[in-house]
Design an enzyme around this catalytic site. Structure first.
Site, PDB file in Angstrom:
ATOM      1  N   ARG A   2       0.823  -1.216   0.000  1.00 57.62           N
ATOM      2  CA  ARG A   2       0.000   0.000   0.000  1.00 57.62           C
ATOM      3  C   ARG A   2       0.859   1.269   0.000  1.00 57.62           C
ATOM      4  O   ARG A   2       0.456   2.294  -0.556  1.00 57.62           O
ATOM      5  CB  ARG A   2      -0.942   0.000   1.203  1.00 57.62           C
ATOM      6  CG  ARG A   2      -2.146  -0.899   0.969  1.00 57.62           C
ATOM      7  CD  ARG A   2      -3.033  -0.987   2.178  1.00 57.62           C
ATOM      8  NE  ARG A   2      -4.335  -1.553   1.833  1.00 57.62           N
ATOM      9  CZ  ARG A   2      -5.207  -2.015   2.724  1.00 57.62           C
ATOM     10  NH1 ARG A   2      -4.917  -1.991   4.013  1.00 57.62           N
ATOM     11  NH2 ARG A   2      -6.374  -2.492   2.320  1.00 57.62           N
ATOM     12  N   GLY A  57      -8.753  -8.479   1.284  1.00 57.51           N
ATOM     13  CA  GLY A  57      -7.490  -8.438   2.013  1.00 57.51           C
ATOM     14  C   GLY A  57      -6.838  -9.802   2.127  1.00 57.51           C
ATOM     15  O   GLY A  57      -5.653  -9.974   1.840  1.00 57.51           O
TER      16      GLY A  57
END
Ligand code: ADP
Ligand code: MG
Length: 407
Positions: free
Chosen positions: A38, A364
């Protein structure tokens, strides 16, 4: 109205303070970032603005500190990793909108980057009270001063009506970041006119987490392949004895309705024909491959736990996937965290790498699974950075952080 993008902002960014909301919510272990995906995905927008001469103020959250200062959730390791990944040094403010943030924002020079401490250290960030969030948003905007601008690039947070995601957009000229634009672009290709055949692979633990997605995709996809814990509610709805496998009894009527819609012409729903049943929920439990109609006769008998799809199902699903032009996958096929029950997830992850067309991994745990199983991001068309956000978008829900930019 469509949102302005970072490209509209860059030409006028020099000398201005630009607040960028990024998704830097990365896993940590012993104070070190263990997966910087990220951070890497967020850096382009931040560094482009800095190189264009902006004073960049980054807002981000980490974990769920629930509105209090929890040192374990400090963004310090993230600031350090950001500095390692760029040639521009990143300073960290020690608070959210307090003295440290105010001083450091005021001292920021053109081309420099300031990361504000975890915005969720302030309870107003996630408050349900509009007025409380509005005050915090005003404090954020004040950090940028009268000539400031706001960029939302935090795709993983756009489904949240939070101060740094939603409220701030009404206080400053606002722009959509490049990562958000990319994510929306890819997800749109799963909703609007997808290339066919279009296959959706759904797994994970609970069917109740994914009902709205199934509902919406039943009318858009050609095939729905069902695995993971949720498969057992489908198997039960078809009359199978699922022994002690994960079952959501109360969802059986809903699942029966999906199966009826499938029969009536919606997407073809495919459920496992064989499963791996274990004696217990543990990595070294005795286990065996059984037919979907013989789960209560595996090791552990009626206590048998289905922890993965079986090899015949894995093969069938792989064939469906490889023959598709568009594939969206959300949710592991089994308890992939344990090697004995990772086979189904591995087969699906592998099949997605062979898709001639668009392959998208969302969720996720699914993204973590493909990396843990040794696949690279480049093996897929796209791995979404936002699990919840991507699901809500595919459900057809409005995303507050996106809508706020278009006002
Ligand atoms: P994602 O985060 O990709 O959306 P979920 O959070 O829905 O996925 O589900 C992931 C979890 O589902 C994993 O931790 C996995 O161990 C669990 N799971 C998969 N199959 C089963 C099963 N048969 N029984 C119990 N848990 C399962
Ligand atoms: Mg999950």
């Amino acid at each position: 109205m469509t949102a302005q993008t970072i490209r509209d902002l860059l030409p006028s960014a020099a000398g201005r303070a630009v607040i960028v909301r990024s998704d830097l919510n990365v896993p940590l272990n012993d104070g070190k970032v263990t997966d910087d995906g990220r951070i890497r995905a967020s850096l382009p927008v931040i560094t482009d603005l800095a190189r264009a001469g902006a004073k960049v103020i980054v807002l981000a959250h980490l974990g769920r500190p629930n509105g209090t200062v929890v040192p374990q959730y400090s963004l310090a390791p993230v600031a350090q990793r950001m500095t390692e990944l760029t040639d521009i040094s990143v300073t960290l403010a020690e608070d959210v909108t307090g003295i440290s943030a105010q001083d450091k924002a005021a001292q920021l020079e053109d081309g420099q980057i300031l990361l504000i401490e975890n915005v969720r250290f302030d309870a107003r960030e996630t408050s349900n009270d509009d007025a409380e969030r509005a005050v915090l948003a005003t404090e954020f905007a004040a950090l940028a001063g009268p000539d400031g601008a706001y960029v939302n690039d935090a795709f993983g947070a756009v489904h949240r009506k939070h101060a740094s995601v939603y409220d701030i957009a009404s206080l400053l000229p606002s722009y959509q970041g490049a990562l958000v634009a990319t994510e929306l672009n890819v997800l749109d290709r799963l909703i609007v006119d997808p290339h066919r055949p279009y296959t959706v692979v759904l797994g994970g633990s609970k069917v109740s987490d994914k009902l709205a997605v199934i509902d919406n995709l039943l009318d858009r996809a050609d095939t729905l392949l069902i695995g993971g814990g949720m498969a057992f509610t489908f198997l039960k709805a078809q009359g199978h004895d699922v022994a002690s496998s994960l079952l959501e009894e109360d969802q059986i009527p809903v699942v029966k309705d999906y199966l009826r819609r499938s029969e009536a012409g919606a997407a073809n729903i495919v459920i496992p024909t064989d499963v791996i049943v274990a004696e217990a929920f543990s990595a070294d439990a005795a286990h065996a491959v059984v037919d979907a109609n013989a789960m209560a006769s595996g090791p552990g008998g009626s206590d048998g736990l289905g922890l993965d799809i079986g090899p015949a199902t894995a093969k069938l699903y792989s064939q469906h996937i490889e023959a598709s032009s568009t594939v969206f996958w959300n949710g592991p096929m089994g308890v992939f965290e344990m090697e004995n029950f990772a086979g189904g997830t591995y087969a699906v992850a592998k099949a997605l790498t062979n898709v001639q067309g668009l392959s998208v991994v969302g969720g996720g745990d699914s993204a973590a699974a493909v990396r843990a199983l040794g696949f690279a991001d480049e093996d897929y068309g796209h791995i979404s950075t936002g699990g919840g956000a991507s699901l809500e978008y595919l459900e057809g829900k409005a995303l507050p952080g996106i809508d706020a930019l278009a006002r």
